[in-house]
Design an enzyme around this catalytic site. Sequence first.
Site, PDB file in Angstrom:
ATOM      1  CG  ASP A  38     -27.061 -10.529   0.472  1.00  6.23           C
ATOM      2  OD1 ASP A  38     -26.253  -9.661   0.849  1.00  6.23           O
ATOM      3  OD2 ASP A  38     -27.065 -11.027  -0.671  1.00  6.23           O
ATOM      4  CE  LYS A  60     -24.843  -6.368  -2.935  1.00  4.90           C
ATOM      5  NZ  LYS A  60     -25.319  -7.416  -3.783  1.00  4.90           N
ATOM      6  CG  MET A 172     -34.141 -10.113  -9.455  1.00  2.93           C
ATOM      7  SD  MET A 172     -32.416  -9.693  -9.766  1.00  2.93           S
ATOM      8  CE  MET A 172     -31.746 -11.288 -10.184  1.00  2.93           C
TER       9      MET A 172
HETATM   10  N1  SAH Z   1     -29.603 -16.167  -5.199  1.00  3.69           N
HETATM   11  C1  SAH Z   1     -31.052 -16.097  -5.094  1.00  3.69           C
HETATM   12  C2  SAH Z   1     -31.632 -15.120  -6.087  1.00  3.69           C
HETATM   13  C3  SAH Z   1     -31.257 -13.684  -5.811  1.00  3.69           C
HETATM   14  S1  SAH Z   1     -31.958 -12.565  -6.937  1.00  3.69           S
HETATM   15  C4  SAH Z   1     -31.639 -17.493  -5.276  1.00  3.69           C
HETATM   16  O1  SAH Z   1     -30.917 -18.423  -5.677  1.00  3.69           O
HETATM   17  O2  SAH Z   1     -32.820 -17.673  -4.987  1.00  3.69           O
HETATM   18  C5  SAH Z   1     -33.403 -12.050  -6.077  1.00  3.69           C
HETATM   19  C6  SAH Z   1     -34.628 -12.713  -6.680  1.00  3.69           C
HETATM   20  O3  SAH Z   1     -34.740 -14.051  -6.208  1.00  3.69           O
HETATM   21  C7  SAH Z   1     -35.944 -12.070  -6.301  1.00  3.69           C
HETATM   22  O4  SAH Z   1     -36.248 -10.959  -7.129  1.00  3.69           O
HETATM   23  C8  SAH Z   1     -36.908 -13.196  -6.539  1.00  3.69           C
HETATM   24  O5  SAH Z   1     -37.179 -13.361  -7.908  1.00  3.69           O
HETATM   25  C9  SAH Z   1     -36.097 -14.400  -6.081  1.00  3.69           C
HETATM   26  N2  SAH Z   1     -36.353 -14.768  -4.683  1.00  3.69           N
HETATM   27  C10 SAH Z   1     -35.502 -14.689  -3.653  1.00  3.69           C
HETATM   28  N3  SAH Z   1     -36.064 -15.166  -2.515  1.00  3.69           N
HETATM   29  C11 SAH Z   1     -37.302 -15.575  -2.853  1.00  3.69           C
HETATM   30  C12 SAH Z   1     -38.361 -16.193  -2.154  1.00  3.69           C
HETATM   31  N4  SAH Z   1     -38.282 -16.487  -0.858  1.00  3.69           N
HETATM   32  N5  SAH Z   1     -39.494 -16.491  -2.839  1.00  3.69           N
HETATM   33  C13 SAH Z   1     -39.592 -16.226  -4.151  1.00  3.69           C
HETATM   34  N6  SAH Z   1     -38.623 -15.649  -4.870  1.00  3.69           N
HETATM   35  C14 SAH Z   1     -37.494 -15.327  -4.231  1.00  3.69           C
END
Ligand code: SAH
Length: 255
Positions: A38, A60, A172
């Site tokens: 991803d 995505k 998100m």
């Molecule tokens: N599975 C991921 C979440 C995926 S949904 C997890 O456990 O973190 C995608 C959302 O995750 C983004 O919109 C944001 O809110 C958050 N996110 C992912 N990477 C991030 C990062 N490095 N810093 C802050 N928020 C992050």
Amino acid sequence: MMKTPGKIWLIGAGPGDVELLTLKAVRALGEAQVWLVDDLVNPEIAQFALPGTRIIGVGKRGGCRSTPQGFINRLMARYARQGQVVARIKGGDAMLFGRGGEEVAYLQERGLSVEVVNGLTSGLVGATRAGIPLTHRDYTRGVTFVTAHAQDHSEPDWAALAATGTTLVIYMGMSRLSSIQAGLRAAGLPAEMPAAVIERAASPDERVLVTSLGLLAREAQLGGYASPAVIVVGEVVALATVREAELRRCWARCA
Ligand code: SAH
């Protein structure tokens, strides 16, 4: 004759810093001949690939160019049926807002072997980077991880969430900060309730904004905060250790 099917490791890579990978994740990455990665995953992860590993980006992001979920599912199944070990790599934890459950169900329905390796979710890492102890017992009895983005585009039940009295960690949510703020205010949370935004947690360009619910949308907009970021709302945010530094930076930027 059919080949012995391989297997699929569904791996959470954590956010940003590759040092946040688990030992188990690193071992599984080193076994795989094919990686499906991803786009929130740090490219530095490639250092853990076997020589000759086929690394395929299947990002995505909401709104942008994206690889359809069905295509990713078919790729995983196809490589596993060829007898290959596949690493399906997601940011954070694969089972938290990562569609990991859907991918596991797809593979299991086809009799393929899949094993999930947890990663550190961005909400946990982001809070810690900001010095926020999510469940400090003087302030709250728990924490709620919630997405602001529902599949049917409906709003989360802010009243129910506010009523839990738990720290809220919102994923998100950056494109709808105003409605998050309005929803939580309407649910009775005060304008002074501490709130924070942690952008690109654990990456070199990480930024942290510590503010209040009443100023959340405006300050985030002034500072140009954007996805990927997590939003934390709750009394525990008052304990954030980055507060002074960030406020000074924000004043410099916003002056
Ligand atoms: N599975 C991921 C979440 C995926 S949904 C997890 O456990 O973190 C995608 C959302 O995750 C983004 O919109 C944001 O809110 C958050 N996110 C992912 N990477 C991030 C990062 N490095 N810093 C802050 N928020 C992050």
